[in-house]
Design a protein around this motif. Structure first.
Motif, PDB file in Angstrom:
ATOM      1  N   ARG A 144       0.824  -1.202   0.000  1.00 33.73           N
ATOM      2  CA  ARG A 144       0.000   0.000   0.000  1.00 33.73           C
ATOM      3  C   ARG A 144       0.857   1.250   0.000  1.00 33.73           C
ATOM      4  NH1 ARG A 144      -1.483   3.832   2.941  1.00 33.73           N
ATOM      5  NH2 ARG A 144      -0.543   3.166   4.868  1.00 33.73           N
ATOM      6  N   ARG A 145       1.921   1.252   0.776  1.00 32.45           N
ATOM      7  CA  ARG A 145       2.763   2.440   0.899  1.00 32.45           C
ATOM      8  C   ARG A 145       3.656   2.678  -0.297  1.00 32.45           C
ATOM      9  NH1 ARG A 145       6.174   2.514   6.069  1.00 32.45           N
ATOM     10  NH2 ARG A 145       5.355   0.514   6.616  1.00 32.45           N
ATOM     11  N   GLY A 146       4.212   1.670  -0.876  1.00 31.52           N
ATOM     12  CA  GLY A 146       5.178   1.922  -1.937  1.00 31.52           C
ATOM     13  C   GLY A 146       5.438   0.761  -2.841  1.00 31.52           C
ATOM     14  N   ARG A 147       4.418  -0.023  -3.060  1.00 31.19           N
ATOM     15  CA  ARG A 147       4.573  -1.135  -3.975  1.00 31.19           C
ATOM     16  C   ARG A 147       5.724  -2.036  -3.563  1.00 31.19           C
ATOM     17  NH1 ARG A 147       0.341  -0.318  -3.958  1.00 31.19           N
ATOM     18  NH2 ARG A 147      -0.976   0.665  -5.464  1.00 31.19           N
ATOM     19  N   GLY A 148       5.866  -2.256  -2.224  1.00 33.18           N
ATOM     20  CA  GLY A 148       6.866  -3.180  -1.718  1.00 33.18           C
ATOM     21  C   GLY A 148       8.230  -2.569  -1.515  1.00 33.18           C
ATOM     22  N   ARG A 149       8.393  -1.290  -1.769  1.00 34.03           N
ATOM     23  CA  ARG A 149       9.697  -0.658  -1.639  1.00 34.03           C
ATOM     24  C   ARG A 149       9.812   0.170  -0.365  1.00 34.03           C
ATOM     25  NH1 ARG A 149       7.900   0.052  -6.474  1.00 34.03           N
ATOM     26  NH2 ARG A 149       8.872  -0.992  -8.205  1.00 34.03           N
ATOM     27  N   GLU A 157       2.613   1.230 -14.034  1.00 34.54           N
ATOM     28  CA  GLU A 157       1.405   1.162 -13.219  1.00 34.54           C
ATOM     29  C   GLU A 157       0.615   2.466 -13.291  1.00 34.54           C
ATOM     30  OE1 GLU A 157      -0.152   0.306  -8.703  1.00 34.54           O
ATOM     31  OE2 GLU A 157       1.956  -0.007  -9.172  1.00 34.54           O
ATOM     32  N   VAL A 158       1.294   3.600 -13.284  1.00 36.44           N
ATOM     33  CA  VAL A 158       0.629   4.902 -13.280  1.00 36.44           C
ATOM     34  C   VAL A 158       0.039   5.232 -14.658  1.00 36.44           C
ATOM     35  CG1 VAL A 158       0.978   7.383 -12.905  1.00 36.44           C
ATOM     36  CG2 VAL A 158       2.063   5.735 -11.393  1.00 36.44           C
ATOM     37  N   THR A 159       0.604   4.677 -15.715  1.00 32.66           N
ATOM     38  CA  THR A 159       0.066   4.903 -17.054  1.00 32.66           C
ATOM     39  C   THR A 159      -1.382   4.434 -17.085  1.00 32.66           C
ATOM     40  OG1 THR A 159       2.250   4.631 -18.021  1.00 32.66           O
ATOM     41  CG2 THR A 159       0.377   4.410 -19.506  1.00 32.66           C
ATOM     42  N   GLY A 160      -2.253   5.344 -17.501  1.00 22.53           N
ATOM     43  CA  GLY A 160      -3.677   5.053 -17.532  1.00 22.53           C
ATOM     44  C   GLY A 160      -4.434   5.603 -16.330  1.00 22.53           C
ATOM     45  N   TYR A 161      -3.716   5.999 -15.265  1.00 19.00           N
ATOM     46  CA  TYR A 161      -4.394   6.559 -14.098  1.00 19.00           C
ATOM     47  C   TYR A 161      -5.111   7.848 -14.488  1.00 19.00           C
ATOM     48  CZ  TYR A 161      -2.287   3.699 -10.354  1.00 19.00           C
ATOM     49  OH  TYR A 161      -1.933   2.688  -9.495  1.00 19.00           O
ATOM     50  N   CYS A 169       0.062  14.380  -5.537  1.00 15.46           N
ATOM     51  CA  CYS A 169       0.182  13.036  -4.964  1.00 15.46           C
ATOM     52  C   CYS A 169      -0.329  12.000  -5.958  1.00 15.46           C
ATOM     53  CB  CYS A 169      -0.576  12.917  -3.646  1.00 15.46           C
ATOM     54  SG  CYS A 169      -2.366  13.001  -3.809  1.00 15.46           S
ATOM     55  N   VAL A 170       0.046  10.757  -5.698  1.00 17.48           N
ATOM     56  CA  VAL A 170      -0.489   9.620  -6.449  1.00 17.48           C
ATOM     57  C   VAL A 170      -1.356   8.840  -5.477  1.00 17.48           C
ATOM     58  CG1 VAL A 170       0.042   7.506  -7.711  1.00 17.48           C
ATOM     59  CG2 VAL A 170       1.528   9.507  -7.958  1.00 17.48           C
ATOM     60  N   ASP A 171      -2.609   8.696  -5.826  1.00 17.42           N
ATOM     61  CA  ASP A 171      -3.554   7.908  -5.036  1.00 17.42           C
ATOM     62  C   ASP A 171      -3.523   6.493  -5.602  1.00 17.42           C
ATOM     63  OD1 ASP A 171      -5.725   6.668  -3.857  1.00 17.42           O
ATOM     64  OD2 ASP A 171      -7.211   8.089  -4.618  1.00 17.42           O
ATOM     65  N   TRP A 172      -2.634   5.649  -5.051  1.00 23.77           N
ATOM     66  CA  TRP A 172      -2.439   4.291  -5.586  1.00 23.77           C
ATOM     67  C   TRP A 172      -3.720   3.475  -5.531  1.00 23.77           C
ATOM     68  CZ3 TRP A 172       1.759   3.839  -8.376  1.00 23.77           C
ATOM     69  CH2 TRP A 172       2.883   4.609  -8.048  1.00 23.77           C
ATOM     70  N   PRO A 173      -4.398   3.404  -4.369  1.00 20.65           N
ATOM     71  CA  PRO A 173      -5.624   2.590  -4.335  1.00 20.65           C
ATOM     72  C   PRO A 173      -6.720   3.126  -5.272  1.00 20.65           C
ATOM     73  CG  PRO A 173      -4.892   3.094  -2.100  1.00 20.65           C
ATOM     74  CD  PRO A 173      -4.062   3.921  -3.043  1.00 20.65           C
ATOM     75  N   GLY A 174      -6.777   4.451  -5.449  1.00 16.69           N
ATOM     76  CA  GLY A 174      -7.794   5.059  -6.293  1.00 16.69           C
ATOM     77  C   GLY A 174      -7.416   5.178  -7.749  1.00 16.69           C
TER      78      GLY A 174
END
Length: 108
Positions: free
Chosen positions: A10-15, A25-29, A78-83
């Protein structure tokens, strides 16, 4: 205590860093700014020497007839990863004045 794998994801894609995620992953957001939908992330312009992101390329969709607007990374709030959304510090007016990447890919 060590964060769970789910929390790291959730915080950083495992990083462990919430700012590091795959450009794929962000492409298409969806992209929004000041409460308005601005389009979606279509591509990135990467510096060949430093591998830093120089520009995000947004397809502005119907409100600007598919214009490919370019914004600098510092305009990302910001990047809203879950959204699956990128929130930017730009209005539609500011985005109208941003550089454009023509469909042939040449930056003018």
């Amino acid at each position: 205590a060590e964060p769970s794998a789910e929390e790291r994801e959730r915080r950083g894609r495992g990083r462990g860093d919430p700012h590091h995620g795959s450009v794929r992953e962000v492409t298409g957001y969806r992209v929004s700014g000041e409460g308005n939908e601005l389009g979606h992330v279509e591509d990135f312009v990467i510096d060949d020497g430093t591998f830093e992101i120089r520009w995000l390329v947004l397809d502005t969709g119907k409100w600007r007839r598919g214009r490919r607007a370019m914004i600098v990374p510092r305009d990302v709030e910001c990047v809203d990863w879950p959204g699956h959304q990128v929130v930017v510090k730009l209005s539609r007016d500011a985005l109208r004045d941003s550089p454009e990447l023509p469909r042939d890919g040449a930056h003018h």
